[in-house]
Write a protein that holds these residues in place. Structure first.
Motif, short mmCIF file in Angstrom:
data_model
loop_
_atom_site.label_atom_id
_atom_site.label_comp_id
_atom_site.label_asym_id
_atom_site.label_seq_id
_atom_site.Cartn_x
_atom_site.Cartn_y
_atom_site.Cartn_z
N PRO A 133 0.84 -1.20 0.00
CA PRO A 133 0.00 0.00 0.00
C PRO A 133 0.87 1.25 0.00
N GLU A 137 -3.42 4.88 1.06
CA GLU A 137 -3.85 3.49 1.26
C GLU A 137 -3.37 2.97 2.62
N HIS A 299 -11.96 -2.97 -4.19
CA HIS A 299 -11.65 -2.08 -5.30
C HIS A 299 -12.42 -2.55 -6.53
N ARG A 387 -10.42 2.86 -6.32
CA ARG A 387 -10.79 2.93 -4.91
C ARG A 387 -12.30 2.91 -4.69
N THR A 495 -8.93 1.91 5.10
CA THR A 495 -8.72 2.94 4.08
C THR A 495 -9.30 2.51 2.73
N THR A 497 -8.47 1.50 -0.82
CA THR A 497 -7.26 1.02 -1.50
C THR A 497 -7.61 0.56 -2.91
#
Ligand code: FAD
Length: 522
Positions: A133, A137, A299, A387, A495, A497
């Motif tokens: 990451p 991220e 994602h 994302r 988060t 990512t």
């Protein structure tokens, strides 16, 4: 604490990280790992991609498919009568949560959600892409110095190599063409490169792909004394985590071969049973923090397949290079993946993670005679990951009044993409078109996959810095309010990512396991 017992739920890469570190770091600890699915390979948790015999490989994949395991279903403890009509095909080795039969989850807005039920979990079937990451991220409350160290430890546990197939000239030519197209737009250090993968390059140029086996390492080596303090029980379903107030006392497990249920006392319980079944088990056990199951992300993925253009490739690779590549591929026909390239996530320039996998054949059959169906230079399968920004309302919830096919509170998944995601999806699709034109001709046009297709489900047990209702676990992966209940897996990632999450989740698990080891030892 003398001779502590640690119960681990789930035998994927994350449960295996906890097992390895806790056995290594806590003298006299005994670790029992419970896995609802069967052991597929002689070496527990090995990647099925390493199985050379196609029939044996197909059998191992089917055995992992829980309610969709065909003739094997009843031997896996799935109740007779669990019907799987109306489903569309899941990726081999996985089973759809919303399979359409008795006790199926409800996931029409996240229809491709899938799991694997076998020793090694999804880690026996994964593609082994292990990017790190970057930028936003990362976990905001873990300092960069510590984080870099955790990622390095995770890479070692997973046997990550940054330069697998790097010497392949065909792969190099693909990188050069992509660099011509995108290089000037990408920041220093985040340009076109090779994709790090988890596996050990072999002398013949192939790779032995990593699974939970390499993470367990000495624990499954019978000659190693550490293996005496590790026990793996396959086909054993954890039904409940048992509590005494805010302490965990152990787990109630069901042997799926006999149907018998028993209690196993434990000083620490680690739940690493994937991003849907872990929160389901907590819910069924009466552990119900507000954020449990919420903030679901994955994602989104846009994919395409491109036939490599001879003239373009010829600018960077020769006929001899192609022949050498084909000769190398012929050594390992069971594993079609060769050069693996990528463009990593960077901010703000490139908020996408791009994977470019070279293969001699397309992943789908093509009618002979259709354009580019027999392309000498082969193909690339390209995927852009974007994302998904976390929102409370994207969630898996559980219904106490409706048992699923295993008798757990049934799942309903509610999920939608918003304008914020749609903008980035459109940008990524445009770039995918550019990448395709730079390399050759599309044989499958760019398309957005249905929700759930990434297999990278995150956020449903997210970690947080404070117990403010928006997280399930503390910065060391302990469920808020419980000292000896630890959770693990992609579900902890709080988060947004764009990349494959397993390396990141192993890094988080390393941190949690170290803290748990310190506390057990003190
Ligand atoms: P899992 O590997 O899912 O293991 C969880 C285990 O818990 C399962 O075996 C399950 O049977 C068991 N379990 C569940 N409930 C119970 C219970 N009540 N009692 C006992 N056992 C239970 N990730 C990447 O980073 N890169 C990739 O390239 C990549 N490619 C992938 C390709 C495919 C085809 C698939 C399927 C996955 C891929 N992934 C990839 C995802 C990756 O495999 C997962 O991120 C990883 O395996 C998660 O590890 P885990 O240990 O948290 O969970």
């Amino acid at each position: 604490m003398s001779n502590p017992t640690i119960a681990i739920v789930g035998s994927g890469p994350i449960g295996s990280t906890y097992a390895r570190l806790l056995v290594e770091r806590v003298a006299n600890a005994h670790v029992v790992m419970f896995e609802a699915g069967p052991q597929l390979t002689e070496v527990p948790g090995e990647s099925v991609r390493n199985i050379p015999d196609p029939a044996e490989k197909a059998r191992a994949r089917e055995m992992s498919q829980g309610p969709q395991a065909g003739a094997h279903r009843e031997s896996l403890g799935i109740p007779a009568g669990t019907v799987t009509e109306g489903m569309f095909t899941a990726r081999q080795g996985t089973h759809l949560l919303d399979f359409g039969g008795t006790g199926s989850a409800h996931a029409s807005s996240f229809p491709a959600a899938a799991a694997a039920t076998n020793v090694g979990g999804q880690g026996a079937h994964w593609t082994c892409a292990t990017p790190s990451p970057a930028f936003s991220e990362k976990i905001p409350f873990i300092g960069d110095g510590e984080w870099d160290g955790l990622i390095e430890d995770a890479k070692q546990l997973l046997h990550v190599h940054s330069a697998a197939f790097a010497d392949a000239k065909v792969g190099e030519a693909i990188r050069s063409l992509l660099d011509e197209e995108f290089g000037a737009e990408l920041p220093e250090g985040y340009g076109v490169g090779t994709l790090p993968v988890a596996g050990d390059p072999q002398p013949d140029g192939s790779v032995r792909w990593a699974g939970a086996d390499v993470v367990l390492g000495p624990l499954i080596d019978k000659e190693n004394p550490l293996s005496k303090r590790f026990e793996l029980r396959d086909l054993t379903l954890v039904r409940r985590v048992e509590l005494d107030g805010h302490r965990v006392t152990g787990v109630t497990v069901q042997d799926l071969r006999t149907g018998e249920t028993s209690f196993v006392a434990a000083d620490l319980v680690v739940v690493a049973a994937d991003a849907f079944r872990s929160p389901q088990l907590l819910w069924a056990s009466g552990v119900r923090p507000k954020a449990l199951g919420h903030y679901l992300t994955e994602h989104p993925v846009v994919i395409s397949t491109v036939a490599l253009d001879a003239e373009k490739m010829g600018r960077y690779a020769t006929e001899e290079d192609l022949k050498a590549e084909l000769a190398r591929r012929a050594l390992n026909p069971a594993d079609p993946v060769a050069a693996v390239n990528r463009i990593p996530f960077s901010e703000p320039e490139h908020p996408f993670s791009v994977q470019v996998m070279y293969s001699e054949t397309t992943p789908f059959p093509m009618e002979p005679g259709t354009p580019n169906s027999q392309n000498r230079w082969g193909y690339v399968n390209m995927g852009y990951g974007m994302r998904k920004h976390p929102r409370y309302e994207d969630a898996v919830t559980f219904n106490d009044n409706e048992p699923d096919y295993r008798g757990f509170p049934n799942m309903t998944i509610e999920y939608s993409l918003t304008e914020r995601e749609n903008v980035e999806i459109a940008q990524a699709t445009e770039r995918l078109r550019r990448a395709g034109k730079a390399l050759g001709a599309f044989v499958a046009e760019p398309r957005l996959m249905p929700n759930g297709s990434s297999l990278h489900y995150q956020g449903t047990m997210r970690m947080g810095e404070t117990d403010d209702g928006t997280s399930v676990a503390d910065p060391w992966s302990r469920v808020w309010g419980y000292d000896n209940l630890v959770v693990g897996g992609n579900a902890l990632i709080p988060t947004a990512t764009a990349m494959n999450p397993t390396l990141m989740s192993v890094a988080i698990a390393v941190r949690g396991a170290r803290k748990a080891a310190e506390e057990l030892a003190s």
